[in-house]
Enzyme design. Structure first.
Site, short mmCIF file in Angstrom:
data_model
loop_
_atom_site.label_atom_id
_atom_site.label_comp_id
_atom_site.label_asym_id
_atom_site.label_seq_id
_atom_site.Cartn_x
_atom_site.Cartn_y
_atom_site.Cartn_z
N ASP A 2 0.17 7.91 7.90
CA ASP A 2 0.49 6.59 8.32
C ASP A 2 1.77 6.43 9.05
OD1 ASP A 2 -1.70 5.15 6.93
OD2 ASP A 2 -0.76 5.46 5.25
N ASP A 33 0.84 -1.27 0.12
CA ASP A 33 0.02 -0.07 -0.04
C ASP A 33 0.68 1.27 -0.23
OD1 ASP A 33 -2.14 -1.78 0.43
OD2 ASP A 33 -2.16 -1.39 2.70
N GLU A 68 1.54 -2.31 11.15
CA GLU A 68 1.45 -2.60 9.51
C GLU A 68 2.36 -1.99 8.80
OE1 GLU A 68 -2.84 -2.25 8.42
OE2 GLU A 68 -2.12 -1.73 6.54
N GLU A 69 2.73 -0.87 9.26
CA GLU A 69 3.54 -0.14 8.72
C GLU A 69 5.13 -0.29 8.58
OE1 GLU A 69 2.41 1.78 6.59
OE2 GLU A 69 0.23 1.71 7.43
N ASP A 72 -2.38 -1.54 13.75
CA ASP A 72 -2.60 -0.72 12.54
C ASP A 72 -2.57 0.35 13.01
OD1 ASP A 72 -3.21 0.31 10.16
OD2 ASP A 72 -4.69 -0.93 9.84
N LEU A 97 -2.94 3.49 11.42
CA LEU A 97 -4.19 4.31 10.93
C LEU A 97 -4.87 3.66 9.86
CD1 LEU A 97 -5.21 7.16 11.46
CD2 LEU A 97 -3.71 8.02 9.53
N ASP A 98 -6.00 2.71 10.28
CA ASP A 98 -6.72 2.05 9.27
C ASP A 98 -7.74 2.78 8.62
OD1 ASP A 98 -7.88 -0.73 8.56
OD2 ASP A 98 -9.44 0.21 9.44
N GLU A 154 -5.31 -6.52 12.25
CA GLU A 154 -6.78 -6.30 12.08
C GLU A 154 -7.49 -7.27 12.60
OE1 GLU A 154 -6.10 -3.02 8.37
OE2 GLU A 154 -6.28 -5.20 7.86
#
Ligand code: AFP
Length: 277
Positions: free
Chosen positions: A41, A35, A64-65, A83, A85-86, A226
């Site tokens: 993020d 992504d 996630e980042e 996560d 900033l979902d 998530e």
């Protein structure tokens, strides 16, 4: 656990400020899932890392980042998978987005989850904390999170939040989704998992689904950051979950940090419908 909840409260306030006034353009980088990253993020990830690093009971964090696990205190107990900033691709249209935290004790395994927290950055700042019960908190004018109520899912709801590329849905998935609409369910889907699952949970029930499709054979949503935290929350709230094969999303084994899975969350009635076709 208390220390972690307090840290998440501070994180939520900081990220909320960032969302109100920060630059929401894209960075030049992309994350492990491919992504494109927004500057927001990356900054949200930094805010969380900096806060969690200060806690002596955190063994490691996984974001996630971030490409890989970040070890913090080798003798500590908790691994936090988050996560930052979902739903961040919806910040430009001013939709509600969120942060998700899975709290694992000892090892990164679904059955080692001891808690989960998510934050909703909407018109109001809300936080749902789950250990043995599921509790909603809301920020007041004095910048304190106040307990609002315990959350529980009814046995059957009215919302149908359907994700995934529709032209790739299997015939059985398409038929199941249609049968819910035929029974009067309402479509509610913003494209931010936190907000969509928050809505199903607060309105008492329904179904959120993100199936496997040819363009996403293992679904899109990430297991460790998530799917499992929300599965933990939904099951503690009296709901049910499945990946379409296993009885519960909590039966999934984490083999890779950024692994994804098809997923279904809801009240018991709708999840039975998914399981029985
Ligand atoms: P972004 O964080 O890139 O906005 O993605 C959000 C998300 O991971 C999750 O929050 C949504 O449920 C899902 O993607 C939406 O995906 P679709 O756009 O394929 O419905």
């Amino acid at each position: 656990m208390k220390e972690i909840i307090k840290a998440v409260e501070k994180i939520a306030i900081e990220i909320s400020e960032l969302l109100k006034y920060g630059d929401f353009s894209y960075a030049k980088s992309s994350n492990s899932t491919g992504d494109t990253q927004l500057k927001l993020d990356i900054l949200s990830d930094e805010i969380i890392e900096n806060r969690l690093k200060k806690l002596s009971n955190i063994k490691a964090i996984i974001s996630e980042e971030k490409e890989s696990i970040l070890e913090i205190n080798s003798n500590a107990d908790y691994i936090i998978a988050y996560d930052p900033l979902d739903g961040s691709s919806l910040v430009d249209v001013n939709f509600a987005v969120g942060s998700i935290f899975g709290i694992y004790k000892g090892s990164l395994d679904a059955r080692s989850l001891v808690g989960a927290i998510y934050v909703v950055y909407g018109p109001r700042l809300e936080m749902v904390v789950c250990d043995d019960s599921v509790r909603l908190f809301r920020l007041n004018r004095d910048n304190e999170f106040k307990f609002i109520k315990n959350l529980e899912l009814k046995d059957r709801g009215k919302i149908n939040a359907t994700g995934g590329t529709q032209k790739g849905w299997s015939d059985s998935h398409r038929a199941m989704i249609k049968s819910l609409f035929d029974d009067g369910y309402r479509l509610r889907y913003s494209g931010a998992m936190v907000s969509d699952l928050h809505q199903v949970l607060l309105k008492g029930g329904g179904l959120f689904s993100y199936p496997a499709t040819p363009d996403a054979p293992n679904g899109k949503l990430r297991v460790a950051f998530e799917v499992l935290p929300f599965a933990y929350i939904y099951e503690k709230a009296g709901g049910a979950t499945t990946d379409g094969v296993n009885d519960s999303l909590l039966d999934i084994k984490i083999e890779k940090t950024h692994q994804t899975t098809p997923c279904y969350f809801g009240s018991k009635f709708e999840i039975d419908r998914v399981k029985n076709g």
